[in-house]
Every structure is written in structure tokens, then in C-alpha cells.
Design a protein around this motif. Structure first.
Motif, PDB file in Angstrom:
ATOM      1  N   GLU A 227       4.189  11.283   4.545  1.00 29.18           N
ATOM      2  CA  GLU A 227       3.328  11.050   5.707  1.00 29.18           C
ATOM      3  C   GLU A 227       2.306   9.952   5.419  1.00 29.18           C
ATOM      4  O   GLU A 227       2.066   9.073   6.255  1.00 29.18           O
ATOM      5  CB  GLU A 227       2.612  12.341   6.103  1.00 29.18           C
ATOM      6  CG  GLU A 227       3.513  13.416   6.688  1.00 29.18           C
ATOM      7  CD  GLU A 227       4.035  13.052   8.073  1.00 29.18           C
ATOM      8  OE1 GLU A 227       3.542  12.082   8.680  1.00 29.18           O
ATOM      9  OE2 GLU A 227       4.943  13.745   8.556  1.00 29.18           O
ATOM     10  N   LYS A 228       1.689   9.987   4.231  1.00 28.89           N
ATOM     11  CA  LYS A 228       0.689   8.974   3.889  1.00 28.89           C
ATOM     12  C   LYS A 228       1.309   7.582   3.856  1.00 28.89           C
ATOM     13  O   LYS A 228       0.751   6.622   4.399  1.00 28.89           O
ATOM     14  CB  LYS A 228       0.062   9.300   2.532  1.00 28.89           C
ATOM     15  CG  LYS A 228      -0.906  10.480   2.551  1.00 28.89           C
ATOM     16  CD  LYS A 228      -1.511  10.695   1.166  1.00 28.89           C
ATOM     17  CE  LYS A 228      -2.548  11.821   1.188  1.00 28.89           C
ATOM     18  NZ  LYS A 228      -3.123  12.050  -0.168  1.00 28.89           N
ATOM     19  N   ALA A 229       2.453   7.469   3.210  1.00 30.62           N
ATOM     20  CA  ALA A 229       3.107   6.161   3.108  1.00 30.62           C
ATOM     21  C   ALA A 229       3.605   5.688   4.466  1.00 30.62           C
ATOM     22  O   ALA A 229       3.486   4.502   4.808  1.00 30.62           O
ATOM     23  CB  ALA A 229       4.250   6.233   2.112  1.00 30.62           C
TER      24      ALA A 229
ATOM     25  N   GLU B 175       0.822  -1.208   0.000  1.00 30.53           N
ATOM     26  CA  GLU B 175       0.000   0.000   0.000  1.00 30.53           C
ATOM     27  C   GLU B 175       0.858   1.260   0.000  1.00 30.53           C
ATOM     28  O   GLU B 175       0.553   2.240  -0.696  1.00 30.53           O
ATOM     29  CB  GLU B 175      -0.925   0.004   1.213  1.00 30.53           C
ATOM     30  CG  GLU B 175      -1.971  -1.093   1.213  1.00 30.53           C
ATOM     31  CD  GLU B 175      -1.469  -2.405   1.788  1.00 30.53           C
ATOM     32  OE1 GLU B 175      -2.306  -3.295   2.033  1.00 30.53           O
ATOM     33  OE2 GLU B 175      -0.240  -2.542   2.002  1.00 30.53           O
ATOM     34  N   ALA B 176       1.955   1.238   0.763  1.00 31.28           N
ATOM     35  CA  ALA B 176       2.847   2.400   0.813  1.00 31.28           C
ATOM     36  C   ALA B 176       3.497   2.650  -0.540  1.00 31.28           C
ATOM     37  O   ALA B 176       3.621   3.797  -0.981  1.00 31.28           O
ATOM     38  CB  ALA B 176       3.909   2.202   1.891  1.00 31.28           C
ATOM     39  N   ARG B 177       3.908   1.582  -1.201  1.00 24.39           N
ATOM     40  CA  ARG B 177       4.555   1.732  -2.506  1.00 24.39           C
ATOM     41  C   ARG B 177       3.591   2.303  -3.555  1.00 24.39           C
ATOM     42  O   ARG B 177       4.030   2.899  -4.539  1.00 24.39           O
ATOM     43  CB  ARG B 177       5.101   0.388  -2.982  1.00 24.39           C
ATOM     44  CG  ARG B 177       6.342  -0.073  -2.222  1.00 24.39           C
ATOM     45  CD  ARG B 177       6.987  -1.292  -2.876  1.00 24.39           C
ATOM     46  NE  ARG B 177       8.297  -1.564  -2.297  1.00 24.39           N
ATOM     47  CZ  ARG B 177       8.641  -2.691  -1.686  1.00 24.39           C
ATOM     48  NH1 ARG B 177       7.755  -3.683  -1.597  1.00 24.39           N
ATOM     49  NH2 ARG B 177       9.852  -2.855  -1.193  1.00 24.39           N
TER      50      ARG B 177
ATOM     51  N   PRO C 267       0.971   7.824  -4.502  1.00 25.24           N
ATOM     52  CA  PRO C 267       1.569   8.713  -5.505  1.00 25.24           C
ATOM     53  C   PRO C 267       2.691   9.553  -4.908  1.00 25.24           C
ATOM     54  O   PRO C 267       2.529  10.156  -3.843  1.00 25.24           O
ATOM     55  CB  PRO C 267       0.390   9.591  -5.945  1.00 25.24           C
ATOM     56  CG  PRO C 267      -0.825   8.757  -5.677  1.00 25.24           C
ATOM     57  CD  PRO C 267      -0.499   7.988  -4.428  1.00 25.24           C
ATOM     58  N   GLY C 268       3.818   9.580  -5.571  1.00 23.01           N
ATOM     59  CA  GLY C 268       4.971  10.340  -5.102  1.00 23.01           C
ATOM     60  C   GLY C 268       6.025   9.497  -4.433  1.00 23.01           C
ATOM     61  O   GLY C 268       7.182   9.918  -4.328  1.00 23.01           O
ATOM     62  N   VAL C 269       5.670   8.310  -3.963  1.00 25.74           N
ATOM     63  CA  VAL C 269       6.659   7.441  -3.314  1.00 25.74           C
ATOM     64  C   VAL C 269       7.604   6.886  -4.375  1.00 25.74           C
ATOM     65  O   VAL C 269       7.173   6.320  -5.377  1.00 25.74           O
ATOM     66  CB  VAL C 269       5.979   6.310  -2.534  1.00 25.74           C
ATOM     67  CG1 VAL C 269       6.994   5.255  -2.100  1.00 25.74           C
ATOM     68  CG2 VAL C 269       5.268   6.871  -1.307  1.00 25.74           C
ATOM     69  N   THR C 270       8.902   7.050  -4.152  1.00 27.38           N
ATOM     70  CA  THR C 270       9.908   6.583  -5.113  1.00 27.38           C
ATOM     71  C   THR C 270      10.685   5.372  -4.628  1.00 27.38           C
ATOM     72  O   THR C 270      11.215   4.612  -5.441  1.00 27.38           O
ATOM     73  CB  THR C 270      10.921   7.710  -5.426  1.00 27.38           C
ATOM     74  OG1 THR C 270      11.614   8.070  -4.217  1.00 27.38           O
ATOM     75  CG2 THR C 270      10.212   8.942  -5.992  1.00 27.38           C
TER      76      THR C 270
END
Length: 310
Positions: free
Chosen positions: A293-295, A245-247, A250-253
Motif C-alpha cells: 500500500e505504501k509503495a 521512492e517506492a523502491r 521496506p519490504g518492496v522486492t
């Protein structure tokens, strides 16, 4: 008796103040005993930071608020120093930064400034983000870092500086290292600018052109979190939850895990005890921070305390 003496820049991990300030001192202790250290080191203004001269990753670093705490801190640092050398530095209150420089032919090819955030007021890094600074401040930091590289004889290759912008707005260079920055900084720079400082260093070592690896392919903001155990005691990692879910945020690299189920994990009280890394990027600093923060809220390392029976 413990003898304290003024250190050379090399003994102080190349600790510098920019500009030099009479209020910034460093001492090294090389003999056994701690009684004399209290009297001698009292010439420094408390609080102090006491650490092994040859340590890394915030290992065995102690913040000392009062003279009576100094003997234990010195003994602890010496016990973890191969050279039996201890550094005591005045703690500089302010905004902590890291400066990453990559030199080519005696000039800074690229310079990056990164904000640091520590875990719960400790001296252990918890988060990093690309720094937003007034142009004049950034220019001063870049010029000082480049000058220090030349003074240290770093003609080609990386250097890493720890800096504090103090309460008066002055920059204090407190540590220098002739290497790439740790704590995932190469991942942060890749997410923000599309550069690859690791490949640049490898190319340099192989005698190949390295400037192309440092050419920006984007101009974004990035933020990074170092993931630690949720426990204040040693434990065993049972499972990771929320990774997929974290991956997908949007924006997580990057989401990188350093521990797997069944591994022994320690409290996140020093840099080497991190168990994972999370990086996010976005068109603004707020976008990158929100994605992080979301991830981060989704990732849950499940750690079981290690009991005496085990």
C-alpha cells in the motif's frame, strides 16, 4: 443457427468442479448466429461468463447478467477467437484463488495457493497475495490439483488452476492450464518463498535437475499489484513519478515497468494492458500488504489522453 453442446474438459480449458456438481455447466458454440444460443444457454444459471475458447489474459471476457445480453457477448467472443469457439460458464460467486503446482515424476513437488483480487469488480486481475487458508482446505486443494495434473497427463512440470471457494465453502475448479501462472505469479512466489519456478521450468526443458530451484529459502508472505493506466481511455505515457521512492519502501522486492514515456497505453480493462508490476513481502500478511500500500501510493503514471488530432 447456433448450436450449443456440452463440452469436453479440453474444450472448456479443462474446467472442473471438485467435487463434481450438477449446478456447474459449460457450453461451447461453434457455428454462426446467436438467436438459438439465448434459448439453449438459458439452461445455465445466470450470471454467466462468456469468453473465447482460445483467449488469455481476460481478453474479450464478458460477464452476462441476463439472457438478452448473451447474443452480443457471444458475437464479441467469437470475433476474437481464432477457432470461432465460444465458452459460456456459470459465474461462481466466492473467493477466487490460483493454485500453482510443479510436478515431478507424477507427484506434486510444490503447490502454492494465491488469492486473487480483481479491478473494480471486473474480471481483470489487480492484486495477488499468498493465501491464508485453514489447513484442511489447503490440503483438499493441493490433493485435488495434484489429482487433476495426473488426470491431464502432467507428469513433470507446471500447472496452473483457477479456483473459487464458493459461498458454501466448496472449492470449484473453473480453469486449468499446463503452464506457469501469469500476472507476475513467479515474482510473488520468489518474494514469499525464495523459489524460482521459471528457472525450474528451464532446467526441466534442458533435461537438468530442477528440484533445487523449488527449495524454499524463506517463509514469508507476499503481495503483488498489477499497475494499470489511470485513464479509462487510450493515452500516452508522459512520465513515471515516485518510482525511486517506492523502491526504497521496506519490504518492496520488485518494481517493474512495462511502459516508458512516449508509449501508447490502454485502459486496464484486460490483463495484457498492465503497464507495471509491484511486489512486497514481509513476515506477516499484514506487513506485506502495508508495504504494498505504501509503495503503491507513491507510484504515479502520468498519462495524457490521446486526442483526435493525434
Amino acid at each position: 443457427m447456433l448450436r450449443w453442446r456440452a463440452c469436453s474438459p479440453t474444450e472448456l480449458n479443462s474446467a472442473y468442479s471438485a467435487p463434481p456438481s450438477p449446478g456447474c455447466h459449460g457450453l461451447a458454440a461453434t457455428s454462426e448466429g446467436t438467436d438459438a444460443s439465448v434459448a439453449e444457454a438459458a439452461g445455465l444459471r445466470f450470471p454467466l461468463v462468456v469468453k473465447p475458447a482460445d483467449g488469455s489474459g481476460s481478453k474479450d471476457v464478458t460477464r452476462v447478467a441476463r439472457p438478452d445480453q448473451l447474443p452480443a457477448a457471444v458475437a464479441n467472443a467469437r470475433s476474437h477467437s481464432v477457432s470461432q469457439t465460444v465458452i459460456a460458464e456459470e459465474f461462481v460467486q466466492g473467493r477466487p484463488l490460483t493454485i500453482e503446482v510443479f510436478m515431478r515424476n507424477g507427484r506434486a513437488l510444490k503447490t502454492y495457493v494465491v488469492d486473487e483480487e480483481f479491478v473494480d469488480g471486473s474480471l481483470v486481475l489487480g492484486r495477488l497475495r499468498t493465501a491464508q487458508l485453514p489447513p484442511a482446505t489447503r490440503t483438499r486443494l493441493e490433493a485435488t490439483a495434484e489429482g487433476l495434473c495426473r488426470a491431464l497427463g502432467i507428469v513433470n512440470g507446471p500447472a496452473n488452476f483457477d479456483v473459487v471457494l464458493d459461498e458454501d465453502g466448496r472449492e470449484r475448479f473453473v480453469e486449468a492450464n499446463a503452464r506457469l501462472g501469469g500476472a507476475g505469479i513467479p515474482r510473488l512466489l520468489a518474494a514469499a518463498y525464495g523459489v524460482d519456478v521459471v528457472r525450474a521450468l528451464i532446467a526441466l526443458v534442458l533435461g537438468e535437475p530442477f528440484g533445487g530451484h523449488l527449495t524454499p529459502t524463506r517463509a514469508e508472505h507476499a503481495a503483488l499489484e498489477l499497475i494499470g493506466s489511470p485513464l479509462a481511455a487510450e493515452g500516452e505515457l508522459v512520465a513515471w513519478e515516485g518510482i525511486a521512492e517506492a523502491r526504497s519502501v521496506p519490504g518492496v522486492t520488485d518494481v517493474e515497468l512495462y511502459a516508458k514515456p512516449g508509449d501508447h497505453v490502454r485502459p486496464h480493462d484486460q490483463g495484457s494492458h498492465k503497464i507495471g508490476l509491484l511486489v512486497a513481502a514481509g513476515p506477516s500478511a499484514a506487513d506485506a500488504a502495508l508495504a504494498l500500500e505504501k509503495a503503491s501510493a507513491l507510484i504515479r503514471p502520468i498519462v495524457q489522453p490521446i486526442t483526435e488530432a493525434k
